[in-house]
Design a protein around this motif. Structure first.
Motif, PDB file in Angstrom:
ATOM      1  N   GLU A  28       0.833  -1.202   0.000  1.00  0.00           N
ATOM      2  CA  GLU A  28       0.000   0.000   0.000  1.00  0.00           C
ATOM      3  C   GLU A  28       0.873   1.259   0.000  1.00  0.00           C
ATOM      4  OE1 GLU A  28      -3.720   1.593  -0.387  1.00  0.00           O
ATOM      5  OE2 GLU A  28      -3.206  -0.542  -0.251  1.00  0.00           O
ATOM      6  N   ARG A  29       2.007   1.196   0.683  1.00  0.00           N
ATOM      7  CA  ARG A  29       2.921   2.339   0.703  1.00  0.00           C
ATOM      8  C   ARG A  29       3.469   2.619  -0.690  1.00  0.00           C
ATOM      9  NH1 ARG A  29       7.931   3.562   0.440  1.00  0.00           N
ATOM     10  NH2 ARG A  29       8.558   1.395   0.152  1.00  0.00           N
ATOM     11  N   VAL A  30       3.802   1.567  -1.437  1.00  0.00           N
ATOM     12  CA  VAL A  30       4.292   1.740  -2.808  1.00  0.00           C
ATOM     13  C   VAL A  30       3.214   2.403  -3.669  1.00  0.00           C
ATOM     14  CG1 VAL A  30       5.023   0.525  -4.892  1.00  0.00           C
ATOM     15  CG2 VAL A  30       5.896  -0.193  -2.669  1.00  0.00           C
ATOM     16  N   LYS A  31       1.985   1.953  -3.503  1.00  0.00           N
ATOM     17  CA  LYS A  31       0.869   2.521  -4.269  1.00  0.00           C
ATOM     18  C   LYS A  31       0.702   4.007  -3.967  1.00  0.00           C
ATOM     19  CE  LYS A  31      -4.089   1.861  -5.116  1.00  0.00           C
ATOM     20  NZ  LYS A  31      -5.287   1.049  -4.749  1.00  0.00           N
ATOM     21  N   ASN A  32       0.712   4.367  -2.678  1.00  0.00           N
ATOM     22  CA  ASN A  32       0.537   5.770  -2.286  1.00  0.00           C
ATOM     23  C   ASN A  32       1.707   6.630  -2.749  1.00  0.00           C
ATOM     24  OD1 ASN A  32      -1.873   5.109  -1.003  1.00  0.00           O
ATOM     25  ND2 ASN A  32      -0.897   4.796   0.986  1.00  0.00           N
ATOM     26  N   GLN A  33       2.908   6.084  -2.666  1.00  0.00           N
ATOM     27  CA  GLN A  33       4.098   6.816  -3.097  1.00  0.00           C
ATOM     28  C   GLN A  33       4.029   7.127  -4.591  1.00  0.00           C
ATOM     29  OE1 GLN A  33       7.890   4.633  -2.848  1.00  0.00           O
ATOM     30  NE2 GLN A  33       8.758   6.404  -1.785  1.00  0.00           N
ATOM     31  N   THR A  34       3.538   6.158  -5.378  1.00  0.00           N
ATOM     32  CA  THR A  34       3.400   6.359  -6.819  1.00  0.00           C
ATOM     33  C   THR A  34       2.386   7.453  -7.123  1.00  0.00           C
ATOM     34  OG1 THR A  34       3.911   4.020  -7.192  1.00  0.00           O
ATOM     35  CG2 THR A  34       2.866   5.203  -9.001  1.00  0.00           C
TER      36      THR A  34
END
Length: 661
Positions: A555-561
């Motif tokens: 989820e962190r990767v998704k939000n960072q993107t």
């Protein structure tokens, strides 16, 4: 048709956003024992044999070596349980050496581990074939190497499907090994129970005779040599620590439980086999393993009426042992790519080795491990003696560095932990044992194949240093592009401009918000001044081995993107251009980017796609290996789909050495 065949062969792609995905791909303690503990347990097929053969006529020393073997297994296993506690995300010897001893020791440990895991696969497959061919007709031996290549190929395919799938398939073999070898060891002791007084007298008189002929120093030297050359017995212990990422939550408890399972099973099996050799007076026989000779001596004469049940028991047990060795090769395919991924994340290896396939496997690492193992099989012709020598050296390099790192950890943190004294003693004893085995093995076997593993590991260390140097150089040059971020126009007070879906549209594929992406925007404006009315930013949040830890990390990767894309949209508003963004999450950036791009093409019919590609002043052969060709791959697939796609160059000026005035 190709896609369907791939799906049949490797299974369906896995959904990263499935909230249960980590539960489905992780292993409970028993399955982790099968997938990783089998590496340690299976070493009882060749470690005790090497120990016993080294004794020669002094077999009475087997009692001492059986006890020493069991004790060593427990000491090293307990030491690695402590490593699991303090490094709960796994990584084993590479991570321990890097964090506690520094990058130099880390790259040495990591390189040794990679060679070690290639040899794990090779040794396990070769030894497994030896066990099975021990009961086959002699002329069949000519096919052994081909069978070994086939086994490596099958294991590669199984691991490309996923770790859990491959381990589940192999679990019945593991259970069969436990049952057959449990019967063997219990019966070996029970059937000779009446001879214990004679055996005790034989061992006692042997000690007395050894003191007269060898002397105390000579006897101790022989024990140390046999103990060290049987170091293959302990080679799989670290696998559990390295593979902690694939275990079910709570990972630390699952890892420690798996380590306990492996320690008890390996200690009992290895020590029991050494004692069984002594009790049954087993001697080496050409064309057979000593375990095969032991089984034939013990059970070969069993009959139930006219049915030769003993013969069948021997065959089933050897098949189980051979198959378990094939299972043990799993540790190389599970942990080897994970070590490669950790090293790739730190830029010691090409970054592509940190990528996951859509089956959530480290596909490039699995393929490389399989290919390297096949080469080693061909080079050694499947000789277990040669392979175990090379295997043991690298294992104990890593063991020694891990124990040294933990000694430093406990000493540095002695004020934080009340039990530091007890823990540091465990690691000091572990270091002494491991380093002693390493020194004796190198001294005794250096000219019998040991030199090769030293050379290969050294070459790999040098290659890692050169790769890291290249990545640092490129990273330093790319930082120049980030200087433009300081002078970007502010979007404050500027109105948002509506998109015109029928107007010329530039769709830019970006990876994070950086000067690289901004330069692509400015280059488009420079080459096509005022032509494009819409800017659409496309980005794929890539989940690799470093981020595939839990759902929160995904989820962190998704939000960072999404946050990075929002900055590009704001930038365009500051430039007075209409802009929007589209994103997706995936393990393979090309496939995910194409899917998003085609959706954009349907929404904006006059779209042209842009991406950036690093261009070096002097193109060299290794640059394509170190820097993926994502931009060109996306361009080819978009053009084949009938879309306009361009790759804009981004120059990388490599630093040149300067002379002092």
């Amino acid at each position: 048709m190709a896609s369907r065949f791939k799906e049949v062969l490797l299974g369906k792609p896995k959904d990263l956003e499935d909230p249960h995905i980590f539960h489905r791909v992780s292993l409970i303690a028993f399955l982790a024992w099968v997938g990783l503990g089998a590496d340690g347990l299976s070493s009882s097929a060749y470690g005790p044999e090497e120990t016993f053969k080294t004794l020669g006529e002094h077999t009475y020393l087997a009692v001492v070596l059986a006890l020493a073997t069991a004790l060593t297994v427990f000491i090293i296993s307990f030491a690695y349980s402590k490593i699991i506690e303090h490094f709960p995300f796994g990584g084993g010897g590479y991570v321990v050496a890097t964090r506690l001893l520094g990058d130099t020791f880390g790259v040495v440990s990591g390189s040794a581990l990679l060679v070690d895991y290639v040899l794990t696969i090779t040794t396990s497959v070769a030894s497994g074939a030896d066990q099975i061919y021990s009961f086959l007709p002699g002329p069949w031996a000519n096919t052994k190497l081909l069978v070994e290549f086939a086994v490596v190929g099958i294991l590669v395919l199984m691991n490309l499907r996923g770790v859990r799938e491959s381990v589940t398939i192999l679990a019945p073999i593991f259970v069969l090994f436990l049952v057959t070898h449990g019967i063997t060891l219990v019966w070996a002791v029970a059937s000779r129970a009446g001879e214990f007084p004679a055996v005790t007298h034989e061992v006692t008189s042997g000690f007395q005779g050894g003191l007269r002929t060898l002397g105390m120093l000579g006897m101790m030297s022989l024990v140390l040599k046999a103990y060290s050359l049987g170091g293959g017995t302990y080679t799989g212990i670290e696998a559990v620590s390295n593979g902690l990422q694939i275990m079910r939550e709570p990972k630390v408890e699952t890892g420690k439980r798996t380590m306990a399972y492996m320690a008890v099973s390996l200690a009992v099996t290895a020590a029991g086999i050494i004692l069984a050799y002594l009790l049954l007076h087993v001697q080496p026989v050409e064309g057979k393993t000593m375990n095969a000779s032991m089984l034939e001596t013990l059970a070969g004469s069993w009959h139930l009426g006219s049915v030769p049940v003993g013969r069948w028991f021997v065959v089933v047990t050897l098949v189980a042992e051979g198959a378990l060795l094939f299972v043990a090769a799993q540790a190389g395919f599970v942990d080897g790519p994970r070590v490669m991924a950790n090293m790739a994340h730190d830029s010691w290896l090409p970054h592509r080795f940190g990528s996951l396939s859509d089956r959530l496997t480290m596909q490039d690492g699995v393929m490389l491990m399989g290919g390297a193992s096949a080469v080693m099989l061909w080079y050694t012709h499947g000789s277990v003696d040669a392979l175990v020598t090379m295997y043991s050296i690298n294992v104990f390099v890593t063991f020694s560095l891990s124990q040294a790192g933990m000694i430093r950890f406990w000493f540095s943190n002695r004020k934080r932990f009340d039990d530091w004294g007890r823990n540091i003693i465990i690691h000091m004893v572990g270091f002494l044992l491991c380093f002693s085995i390493l020194i004796v093995t190198v001294r005794e076997k250096f000219f019998e194949g040991g030199w090769l593993t030293v050379v290969v590991t050294g070459v790999l260390v040098i290659a890692c240093l050169l790769i890291k140097r290249h990545y640092l150089s490129v990273r330093g040059n790319l930082k120049r592009l980030d200087e433009i971020l300081e002078v970007l126009p502010s979007p404050a007070g500027k109105p948002e401009i509506a998109l015109d879906k029928n107007a010329p549209t530039a769709a830019i594929l970006v990876s994070g918000f950086s000067g690289l992406g901004v330069h692509i925007i400015l280059n488009i404006q420079r080459v096509f001044p005022g032509y494009f009315k819409n800017f659409i930013f496309i980005s794929v949040g890539v989940v690799d081995s470093a981020t595939f830890k839990d759902q929160e990390e995904v989820e962190r990767v998704k939000n960072q993107t999404e946050d990075a894309l929002a900055k590009y949209v704001e930038l365009c508003r500051g430039l007075g251009v209409a802009a929007s963004a589209r994103s997706d999450l995936g393990t393979e950036p090309v496939a995910a980017a194409i899917a998003v791009a085609l959706q954009v093409a349907r929404e904006f019919p006059r779209v042209v796609f842009f991406s950036g590609k690093l261009v070096f002043e002097e193109e060299r052969w290794f640059q394509r290996l170190l820097h993926n060709e994502t931009a060109y791959a996306i361009q080819r697939r978009l053009q084949f789909a009938g879309q306009q796609a361009m790759v804009l160059p981004v120059r990388v000026l490599e630093a040149r050495p300067t002379r002092a005035a």
